[in-house]
Design a protein around this motif. Sequence first.
Motif, short mmCIF file in Angstrom:
data_model
loop_
_atom_site.label_atom_id
_atom_site.label_comp_id
_atom_site.label_asym_id
_atom_site.label_seq_id
_atom_site.Cartn_x
_atom_site.Cartn_y
_atom_site.Cartn_z
N ARG A 93 -35.94 -1.17 33.62
CA ARG A 93 -34.09 -1.58 33.82
C ARG A 93 -34.55 -0.57 34.86
N ALA A 94 -33.79 0.65 35.02
CA ALA A 94 -33.30 0.61 35.90
C ALA A 94 -33.97 0.77 37.98
N LEU A 95 -35.57 0.47 37.35
CA LEU A 95 -35.66 -0.27 38.61
C LEU A 95 -35.14 -1.04 38.71
N GLU A 96 -34.60 -1.87 38.19
CA GLU A 96 -34.43 -3.52 38.50
C GLU A 96 -32.95 -3.66 38.84
N ALA A 97 -32.62 -2.42 38.28
CA ALA A 97 -30.60 -2.75 38.52
C ALA A 97 -30.39 -2.23 39.83
N GLU A 100 -29.47 -3.29 45.58
CA GLU A 100 -30.03 -3.58 47.19
C GLU A 100 -29.86 -4.17 47.45
N GLU A 101 -30.04 -5.34 46.40
CA GLU A 101 -29.86 -6.65 47.39
C GLU A 101 -28.42 -7.32 47.26
N ALA A 102 -27.77 -6.76 46.23
CA ALA A 102 -25.79 -7.12 46.81
C ALA A 102 -25.96 -6.39 48.05
#
Length: 367
Positions: free
Chosen positions: A155-159, A164-166
């Motif tokens: 979840r941390a990696l996904e966040a 980064e995408e945002a």
Amino acid sequence: MSGSRITRERLVDAAVAVVVGAIVVLVALGNGRDGPVDLALIAIGSLALAAHRTAPRVVLAVTTVGLLAEVGVAGPSTIMALPVVGAVHTAGRSGHRGTAAAAAAVFLGGYVAAGSASAEVAREALLLAGWFLCAVVTGLADSNWQAYLRQTEQRALEAERTREEAALRRAGEERLRIARELHDSLTHSISIVKLQAGVAVHLARKRGDEVPPALLAIQEASGEAMRELRATLEVLRTDEPTGTPALLVERARAAGLAVELTVTGEERPLPATVERAAYRIVQEALTNAARHAGPAKVVVQLTYAEGELLISVEDDGTADPSSPPTPGIGLTGMRERVTALGGTLDAAPRAEGGFAVRARLPLGEAG
């Protein structure tokens, strides 16, 4: 998982197995179990624990059979259950709870049978049953905890990826906003200046008057400003390269610049960040040569070395080593790109005259 971490874990597992085996052997020797068969069975059952990460069920089977055989040979002793309890725990932690419970039941059954079902052996069996139950429960708890940690890390990696995408999306939106503002505020004004200068030059020539040099300079400067503005807007609208260094060389030749391109080494796909940086470096170097080198020959060289890309753009123009230029936005931008990739950049007049831009870009992982 890194190789050093795996090696560390294996060493720890081996050390734990040796310690457990040493404890069981010392207690066994104190109880008179000093026969070679006793020691061999204890050693096999205990040292097998070292492989519990890679083969938990095999370790459980070997430990249970080995220590149960020792109980059958020399009689019940609670210390013999210690390696089996450890194997039951590791099997439960690996998700083999049913197998772990079955092995514990088999060992307890054999333990009671080896003691002729005496009252003391029954009490010891109840105590061992509590040990085995705790081993299974703690193994399950450890398994759930490890799964929770993995999920938390995921979840941390996904966040982080989402952030980064945002950030990239916001940066893209900001570039587009700036591009629109520049287009609306500058393009119209520069176009008017260029148009008026062109009309003034046309009228002066039509009347047979001498065209003032200042007016010609305004016309030329406004045209150059329009080209630069369009190039700037193109960069702002997309940060991706719109071609290759070879295409940049072809464009420069078409514009009248004498350019030669040489490529050495095994040409191969580059990481996206390196490809963008290489494109921008060659683009900026050719632009500077066209502006400042005067009538000159430019040599662009790309060298694909082991683990890095070397870029060299040299001209034999009018740059003087005794009067190095003041770094502008272009050179500063090149240096920032190279530094961000962990490379090096050298941009300065050559001793024999002219200007040279040399960059070293580590390739890292292709992507």
